[in-house]
Design a protein around this motif. Structure first.
Motif, PDB file in Angstrom:
ATOM      1  N   ASP A  35       0.795  -1.238   0.000  1.00 39.19           N
ATOM      2  CA  ASP A  35       0.000   0.000   0.000  1.00 39.19           C
ATOM      3  C   ASP A  35       0.824   1.284   0.000  1.00 39.19           C
ATOM      4  O   ASP A  35       0.277   2.371  -0.187  1.00 39.19           O
ATOM      5  CB  ASP A  35      -0.969   0.015   1.185  1.00 39.19           C
ATOM      6  CG  ASP A  35      -2.155  -0.881   0.894  1.00 39.19           C
ATOM      7  OD1 ASP A  35      -1.935  -2.100   0.738  1.00 39.19           O
ATOM      8  OD2 ASP A  35      -3.278  -0.370   0.776  1.00 39.19           O
ATOM      9  N   MET A  96      -7.570   1.813   1.784  1.00 37.26           N
ATOM     10  CA  MET A  96      -6.430   1.393   2.618  1.00 37.26           C
ATOM     11  C   MET A  96      -6.889   1.235   4.069  1.00 37.26           C
ATOM     12  O   MET A  96      -7.476   2.164   4.633  1.00 37.26           O
ATOM     13  CB  MET A  96      -5.338   2.477   2.517  1.00 37.26           C
ATOM     14  CG  MET A  96      -4.040   2.068   3.165  1.00 37.26           C
ATOM     15  SD  MET A  96      -2.717   3.226   2.729  1.00 37.26           S
ATOM     16  CE  MET A  96      -3.147   4.588   3.780  1.00 37.26           C
ATOM     17  N   ASP A 100      -3.042  -1.764   6.834  1.00 37.80           N
ATOM     18  CA  ASP A 100      -2.233  -1.485   5.631  1.00 37.80           C
ATOM     19  C   ASP A 100      -1.326  -0.279   5.897  1.00 37.80           C
ATOM     20  O   ASP A 100      -0.139  -0.280   5.558  1.00 37.80           O
ATOM     21  CB  ASP A 100      -3.132  -1.120   4.426  1.00 37.80           C
ATOM     22  CG  ASP A 100      -4.001  -2.283   3.958  1.00 37.80           C
ATOM     23  OD1 ASP A 100      -3.621  -3.439   4.195  1.00 37.80           O
ATOM     24  OD2 ASP A 100      -5.073  -2.013   3.349  1.00 37.80           O
ATOM     25  N   TYR A 101      -1.923   0.779   6.480  1.00 33.27           N
ATOM     26  CA  TYR A 101      -1.168   2.010   6.716  1.00 33.27           C
ATOM     27  C   TYR A 101      -0.065   1.782   7.754  1.00 33.27           C
ATOM     28  O   TYR A 101       1.083   2.192   7.570  1.00 33.27           O
ATOM     29  CB  TYR A 101      -2.128   3.128   7.164  1.00 33.27           C
ATOM     30  CG  TYR A 101      -1.449   4.437   7.467  1.00 33.27           C
ATOM     31  CD1 TYR A 101      -0.721   5.113   6.498  1.00 33.27           C
ATOM     32  CD2 TYR A 101      -1.553   5.022   8.737  1.00 33.27           C
ATOM     33  CE1 TYR A 101      -0.100   6.336   6.781  1.00 33.27           C
ATOM     34  CE2 TYR A 101      -0.942   6.240   9.019  1.00 33.27           C
ATOM     35  CZ  TYR A 101      -0.216   6.893   8.039  1.00 33.27           C
ATOM     36  OH  TYR A 101       0.393   8.087   8.319  1.00 33.27           O
TER      37      TYR A 101
END
Ligand code: HEM
Length: 270
Positions: A35, A96, A100-101
């Motif tokens: 990501d 996202m 993911d972040y």
């Protein structure tokens, strides 16, 4: 296909003209996390739109200064269309998830949109004045010079009010002669002047049109701020920002800022 150019060994190609080698090499993820690429590209796309918005607002400013309203309106209409794209872009980023972040967040260090000089230039040119906007760029003489120049120059709103005064509307002298580097303070005299334009729109049609273009612009700016805030909340919740602010709490406060305050006040006074 017959007639279609295929030999670019000595001619400029699409890739050359658009500088695609540079553009497509400008995504440099620091982790191998899937990501991170989305995160980088979404910022870069928004920065490109901001570049174009700044060009268009620069044009609108110089046209208003010389009473050339039509090209100014055309530039502002283009800005509105760009803003629509920028608001829609949050939908892509909202795919996202928090996990993911978090998988690449640490690699950002202290970098944050807080330090977007093009965003600050836009805000300054529209009318915001706060010295905190200049501070993150102190280490870059080139960027500081660009921001400082606009910080001390009339904003789009200052130019709009000067135009109203030239058209005979009673804009108070202390508004027209204010120190341009200080925050703009809403004024009842200016509310009254916009009130005349809205009530007597047939007589002031171009100024009335300008007023609505400015409201469109600010409305879209607020929508961008709002979607940024909600997207950030769904991704990081109440966590602090990488730029060191309170995060969502800070972004919520930013929703209270207005570039053209009297254009909002006047709506309740008609
Ligand atoms: C995962 C995505 C994102 C998160 C979690 C995030 C988070 C934040 C936070 C918390 C702030 C407040 C300052 C700080 O402490 O860092 C901020 C400011 C800012 N961000 Fe984002 N952001 C994201 C995406 C974006 C994108 C795609 C852009 C587009 C350029 C952007 C532009 C900005 C700007 C311009 C500011 C300054 C706003 C202001 O001062 O009013 N952000 N962001």
């Amino acid at each position: 296909m017959k007639g279609v150019e295929t030999d670019f060994s000595r001619k400029m190609s699409y890739t050359d003209y658009l500088g695609l080698d540079t553009l497509l090499a400008a995504q440099k993820p620091l982790t191998g996390q899937h990501d991170e690429n989305l995160f980088i590209i979404i910022h870069q796309v928004q920065e490109l739109w901001m570049k174009l918005m700044n060009t268009e607002i620069g044009l609108a400013l110089s046209c208003l200064r010389v009473d050339d309203l039509r090209p100014a309106f055309k530039a502002l209409a283009r800005v509105s269309r760009i803003q629509r794209q920028m608001v829609e872009a949050w939908d892509v980023l909202s795919t996202m998830t928090p996990a993911d972040y978090l998988s690449f967040r640490d690699s950002l260090g202290s970098s944050s949109g807080f330090q977007s000089w093009q965003y600050r230039l836009l805000e300054i040119r529209l009318g915001a004045r706060d010295s905190f906007m200049l501070k993150p760029h102190q280490h870059r003489a080139d960027l500081s010079a660009i921001l400082n120049e606009s910080f001390h120059a009339p904003s789009l709103y200052d130019e709009a009010l000067r135009l109203l005064a030239r058209r005979g509307l009673p804009i108070p002298a202390h508004v027209l002669e204010r120190d341009l580097a200080t925050p703009y303070e809403a004024d009842e005299g200016v509310v009254a002047a916009w009130g005349v334009i809205y009530r007597e729109s047939a007589a002031y049609f171009d100024l009335y049109e300008m007023a609505e273009e400015l409201v469109d612009l600010e409305d879209s700016f607020l929508q961008w701020r709002f979607r940024h805030m909600t997207t950030v909340e769904r991704i990081i919740g109440q966590r602090m920002g990488t730029g060191g602010s309170a995060g969502v709490g800070y972004l919520k406060q930013a929703l209270e800022r207005r570039f053209f305050p009297e254009l909002w006040t006047v709506r309740g006074r008609l």
